[in-house]
Design an enzyme around this catalytic site. Sequence first.
Site, PDB file in Angstrom:
ATOM      1  N   LYS A   1       0.358   2.717  -5.140  1.00  0.00           N
ATOM      2  CA  LYS A   1       0.320   1.466  -5.495  1.00  0.00           C
ATOM      3  C   LYS A   1       1.514   0.432  -4.951  1.00  0.00           C
ATOM      4  O   LYS A   1       2.480   0.764  -4.750  1.00  0.00           O
ATOM      5  CB  LYS A   1      -0.127   1.100  -6.732  1.00  0.00           C
ATOM      6  CG  LYS A   1       1.318   1.285  -8.012  1.00  0.00           C
ATOM      7  CD  LYS A   1       1.889  -0.080  -7.862  1.00  0.00           C
ATOM      8  CE  LYS A   1       3.188   0.328  -8.902  1.00  0.00           C
ATOM      9  NZ  LYS A   1       4.533  -0.165  -8.459  1.00  0.00           N
TER      10      LYS A   1
ATOM     11  N   PRO B   1       6.582   9.174  -2.041  1.00  0.00           N
ATOM     12  CA  PRO B   1       7.996   9.603  -2.166  1.00  0.00           C
ATOM     13  C   PRO B   1       8.119   9.371  -3.459  1.00  0.00           C
ATOM     14  O   PRO B   1       7.713   8.449  -4.269  1.00  0.00           O
ATOM     15  CB  PRO B   1       8.841   8.494  -1.547  1.00  0.00           C
ATOM     16  CG  PRO B   1       7.818   8.229  -0.294  1.00  0.00           C
ATOM     17  CD  PRO B   1       6.238   8.167  -0.785  1.00  0.00           C
TER      18      PRO B   1
ATOM     19  N   ALA C   1      10.568   8.343  -6.868  1.00  0.00           N
ATOM     20  CA  ALA C   1      11.391   7.093  -7.214  1.00  0.00           C
ATOM     21  C   ALA C   1      11.708   6.188  -6.152  1.00  0.00           C
ATOM     22  O   ALA C   1      12.389   5.823  -5.768  1.00  0.00           O
ATOM     23  CB  ALA C   1      12.645   7.717  -7.662  1.00  0.00           C
TER      24      ALA C   1
ATOM     25  N   GLY D   1       9.079   3.258  -6.153  1.00  0.00           N
ATOM     26  CA  GLY D   1       8.627   1.979  -6.424  1.00  0.00           C
ATOM     27  C   GLY D   1       7.077   2.023  -6.068  1.00  0.00           C
ATOM     28  O   GLY D   1       6.424   0.931  -6.105  1.00  0.00           O
TER      29      GLY D   1
ATOM     30  N   ALA E   1       4.828   4.211  -7.780  1.00  0.00           N
ATOM     31  CA  ALA E   1       4.269   4.722  -8.745  1.00  0.00           C
ATOM     32  C   ALA E   1       3.578   6.018  -8.351  1.00  0.00           C
ATOM     33  O   ALA E   1       2.555   6.460  -9.125  1.00  0.00           O
ATOM     34  CB  ALA E   1       3.160   3.778  -9.269  1.00  0.00           C
ATOM     35  N   GLY E   2       4.298   6.845  -7.933  1.00  0.00           N
ATOM     36  CA  GLY E   2       3.661   8.115  -7.558  1.00  0.00           C
ATOM     37  C   GLY E   2       3.678   9.300  -8.733  1.00  0.00           C
ATOM     38  O   GLY E   2       2.644   9.621  -8.911  1.00  0.00           O
ATOM     39  N   GLY E   3       4.498   9.201  -9.621  1.00  0.00           N
ATOM     40  CA  GLY E   3       4.555  10.099 -11.017  1.00  0.00           C
ATOM     41  C   GLY E   3       3.325   9.262 -11.618  1.00  0.00           C
ATOM     42  O   GLY E   3       2.706  10.388 -12.253  1.00  0.00           O
ATOM     43  N   SER E   4       3.097   8.217 -11.917  1.00  0.00           N
ATOM     44  CA  SER E   4       1.946   7.627 -12.567  1.00  0.00           C
ATOM     45  C   SER E   4       0.694   8.060 -11.889  1.00  0.00           C
ATOM     46  O   SER E   4      -0.147   8.334 -12.305  1.00  0.00           O
ATOM     47  CB  SER E   4       1.801   6.330 -12.693  1.00  0.00           C
ATOM     48  OG  SER E   4       3.086   5.661 -13.290  1.00  0.00           O
TER      49      SER E   4
ATOM     50  N   ASP F   1       1.696   2.408 -15.498  1.00  0.00           N
ATOM     51  CA  ASP F   1       1.116   2.332 -14.084  1.00  0.00           C
ATOM     52  C   ASP F   1      -0.191   3.348 -14.070  1.00  0.00           C
ATOM     53  O   ASP F   1      -0.597   3.356 -13.108  1.00  0.00           O
ATOM     54  CB  ASP F   1       1.993   2.370 -12.891  1.00  0.00           C
ATOM     55  CG  ASP F   1       3.023   1.379 -12.916  1.00  0.00           C
ATOM     56  OD1 ASP F   1       2.518   0.163 -13.455  1.00  0.00           O
ATOM     57  OD2 ASP F   1       3.918   1.561 -12.201  1.00  0.00           O
TER      58      ASP F   1
END
Length: 325
Positions: A11, A108, A110, A112, A114-117, A150
């Site tokens: 996002k 990628p 960390a 910005g 929201a990959g983990g979310s 997110d």
Amino acid sequence: MTGVTVRVPAKLNLQLAVGPPRADGYHDLVTVFHAVSLFDEVAAEAAGRDGVTVTGEGADRVPAGPDNLVLRAAAALRKAVAGAAAGRRASIGADTAGVHITIAKRIPVAAGLAGGSADAAAALVACNELWDGGLSQPQLVEVAARVGSDVAFALLGGTAVGRGRGEQLTPALAPSTQYHWVLAFADGHLSTPEVYAALDRLRATRAGGAGGTAHASPAGPDLDAALMSALRSGEARLVGRALSNDLQPAALSLFPALRKTLAAGLELGALGALVAGSGPTCVFLAASADRALDLAVSLSGAGVCRSVARVTGPVAGAAIVPPSK
Ligand code: C5P
């Protein structure tokens, strides 16, 4: 069923307005989320016990244990499925025993974006299917909001206004314009909590310098009427002008080299530029697919970032990949 694979987008925040810190440590936001065509793939399969494997871009920076957001999402879903089954007085048909989740990362870590979310949202969709959980999209959105700020948006995709911590969503009715973006990935990472903390410090210093008190924090954040009207018009030029991110000064204070990246993109003809979420990825809007290609080539030649990617948006949220693919 042997396994379920879900594709989930990164996002951008076309607006990110941040209010003062709340008692729970979060900040009230008004944000315009926009899902773009950079995807992670998350596969879930039944296993003796919960586990996670991460491959691809930045995999070594993602926790492989129970701290991984996908396992927290699976645990939250397990609870919700049991609750829903009890509510229906159904015997719990779904076998919600162990799950192994494999994440193939292209977003990628960390950065910005929201990959983990996104991975957590994909895990919710995958486990709901694997376990035959039967939760509806609104029920999944509720679970998502508990997992992270997110996560709910990654389920929904498209373009949407987020309020609260970012988890209260209203889809934005925008024409079917496709926007062309260039992402410039940085050589480094930023921690979201550290960027929020830096913003609080910058604001406190500014309020102090202006003779203010601890109460001189910003008023509640507002949705930007200019951005919403630009999105309604579908004119990229207007959208580019209206992009904004309250976290940007904080991200730049922690990662000053990003100033050069943003300036380079604008000099090379981007319609607008900003730091993605808490950074350090920089985002540029281009007038067309061709302009995006030119911009991407020139940016990578300028030596102001680690690598670049061209993406389009909006795209749909987390979705199951048909098994034949
Ligand atoms: O909800 P999530 O775990 O993604 O948030 C990560 C961190 O970002 C939080 O611990 C908090 O420090 C910060 N944050 C915030 N206000 C928000 C969203 C996130 O302060 N609305």
